[in-house]
Scaffold this motif. Structure first.
Motif, PDB file in Angstrom:
ATOM      1  N   ASP A 118     -63.864  19.856  50.535  1.00 48.45           N
ATOM      2  CA  ASP A 118     -62.504  19.546  50.094  1.00 48.45           C
ATOM      3  C   ASP A 118     -62.461  18.310  49.195  1.00 48.45           C
ATOM      4  O   ASP A 118     -63.221  17.357  49.415  1.00 48.45           O
ATOM      5  CB  ASP A 118     -61.614  19.258  51.313  1.00 48.45           C
ATOM      6  CG  ASP A 118     -61.246  20.521  52.081  1.00 48.45           C
ATOM      7  OD1 ASP A 118     -61.917  21.551  51.887  1.00 48.45           O
ATOM      8  OD2 ASP A 118     -60.298  20.469  52.877  1.00 48.45           O
ATOM      9  N   ASP A 119     -61.558  18.328  48.224  1.00 45.55           N
ATOM     10  CA  ASP A 119     -61.127  17.136  47.472  1.00 45.55           C
ATOM     11  C   ASP A 119     -61.982  16.801  46.244  1.00 45.55           C
ATOM     12  O   ASP A 119     -61.605  15.927  45.475  1.00 45.55           O
ATOM     13  CB  ASP A 119     -61.038  15.883  48.362  1.00 45.55           C
ATOM     14  CG  ASP A 119     -60.159  16.090  49.594  1.00 45.55           C
ATOM     15  OD1 ASP A 119     -59.275  16.975  49.536  1.00 45.55           O
ATOM     16  OD2 ASP A 119     -60.366  15.396  50.599  1.00 45.55           O
ATOM     17  N   HIS A 123     -56.859  23.078  45.364  1.00 46.30           N
ATOM     18  CA  HIS A 123     -56.430  22.239  46.499  1.00 46.30           C
ATOM     19  C   HIS A 123     -55.192  21.434  46.079  1.00 46.30           C
ATOM     20  O   HIS A 123     -54.966  20.355  46.591  1.00 46.30           O
ATOM     21  CB  HIS A 123     -57.603  21.335  46.868  1.00 46.30           C
ATOM     22  CG  HIS A 123     -57.538  20.698  48.221  1.00 46.30           C
ATOM     23  ND1 HIS A 123     -57.056  21.331  49.336  1.00 46.30           N
ATOM     24  CD2 HIS A 123     -57.934  19.454  48.636  1.00 46.30           C
ATOM     25  CE1 HIS A 123     -57.157  20.507  50.377  1.00 46.30           C
ATOM     26  NE2 HIS A 123     -57.673  19.360  49.979  1.00 46.30           N
ATOM     27  N   HIS A 128     -52.605  16.735  45.662  1.00 46.18           N
ATOM     28  CA  HIS A 128     -52.902  16.604  47.100  1.00 46.18           C
ATOM     29  C   HIS A 128     -51.698  16.113  47.905  1.00 46.18           C
ATOM     30  O   HIS A 128     -51.818  15.304  48.818  1.00 46.18           O
ATOM     31  CB  HIS A 128     -54.110  15.665  47.326  1.00 46.18           C
ATOM     32  CG  HIS A 128     -54.833  15.944  48.618  1.00 46.18           C
ATOM     33  ND1 HIS A 128     -54.604  15.239  49.771  1.00 46.18           N
ATOM     34  CD2 HIS A 128     -55.781  16.864  48.922  1.00 46.18           C
ATOM     35  CE1 HIS A 128     -55.392  15.710  50.737  1.00 46.18           C
ATOM     36  NE2 HIS A 128     -56.111  16.696  50.251  1.00 46.18           N
TER      37      HIS A 128
HETATM   38 ZN   LIG Z   1     -57.876  17.533  51.007  1.00 47.90          ZN
END
Ligand SMILES: [Zn+2]
Length: 293
Positions: free
Chosen positions: A66-67, A121, A125
């Motif tokens: 993630d990220d 994603h 965020h």
């Molecule tokens: Zn995240």
């Protein structure tokens, strides 16, 4: 997708046995006079079948990052050395952040060129259920459009912090994604040992719970795969955030972050998946795990 060594071995043995049987049958037909006409029998039914052993439960493991944080790029050679692909959920608005904390587009293209799945994603965020529906949609669609403009084919989405509501689920669907990953309801101790294949709700798929304190350990990840395999298989999505390298001056800070993994632990886990995981275990990015099969 990669089958583990034990599964490949078993499949080869079955293929070899089948080939030997066909040779034997071919030999017999030369010596035997033509059979009298009988009622039609399909070719498949005429070939004796080797009774199969009990099939191993199929456990699909997806390694998800993630990220788009910069240290995640450390796993690129580890994955490619094992012929495995993962899913990287990118926050398009954070790519190549001036503080150096996130990957560059070049690095993300490098991951994609190895066959890794590049997913979305959101753009910034933000936690989607806190936003009005129109803003949810722009967060999801703008992000996906940016990934498409970069030449990717994003079909996998992960909700920031794992939370969603009906309108954000709808946005993920309408923006063109095939799946949305929620949070960690899959547990080593059950009752949910794995997500189903296909998922119960493709826009709210369950991942393995991240430990509330401390890093992901080899033992924890192995236990999760073993538990799924022991309970009929299914889909185990493992969520990675920061990847920590002991030689890095920020190593301790990294290890104190939420659900980090040490790069050596990740490498050992991938080795185990390739060689020693329960029979029937395969590793596949989310895009392949959810493709029709
Ligand atoms: Zn995240």
């Amino acid at each position: 997708m990669r089958a583990n060594a034990r599964r490949r071995g078993a499949r080869s043995a079955v293929v070899a046995a089948g080939a030997a049987l066909l040779v034997l049958l071919a030999g017999c037909s030369v010596a035997t006079p033509p059979a009298p006409p009988v009622s039609p029998v399909s070719p498949a039914a005429a070939v004796p079948r080797v009774p199969p052993g009990p099939p191993a439960p199929r456990t699909v493991v997806s390694l998800t990052f993630d990220d788009g944080s910069r240290p995640q790029y450390l796993v690129r050679p580890i994955l490619s050395d094992h012929g495995m692909q993962a899913t990287f959920y990118i926050i398009s608005g954070f790519v190549d952040h001036p503080d150096g904390s996130t990957m560059t587009w070049d690095q993300i293209h490098g991951l994609a060129s190895d066959g890794n799945d590049i997913g979305g994603h959101t753009r910034d965020h933000l936690v989607l259920p806190t936003l009005p529906a129109a803003q949810q949609r722009s967060e999801v669609c703008d992000d996906r459009n940016r990934l498409v403009a970069e030449g990717f084919n994003p079909v996998s989405f992960a909700y920031p912090t794992g939370v969603f509501d009906p309108s954000s689920e709808q946005a993920v669907k309408d923006c063109g994604y095939r799946t949305g990953r929620s949070a960690g309801d899959v547990s080593v101790t059950g009752p949910e040992y794995a997500e189903r294949i296909p998922p119960v709700d493709p826009y709210a798929t369950d991942a393995l719970a991240t430990p509330t304190t401390g890093p992901l350990t080899l033992e924890y990840m192995q236990a999760a795969v073993r538990a799924a395999a022991a309970h009929g298989g299914g889909w185990v999505q493992i969520v990675f955030h920061l990847v920590c390298q002991p030689s890095d001056p920020d190593y301790q800070t990294c290890m104190n972050s939420e659900g980090p993994v040490e790069v050596g632990v990740f490498s050992s886990f991938v080795d185990w998946l390739a060689n020693d995981a329960p029979a029937g275990t395969v590793v596949a990015p989310v895009s392949a795990a959810t493709a029709a099969d």
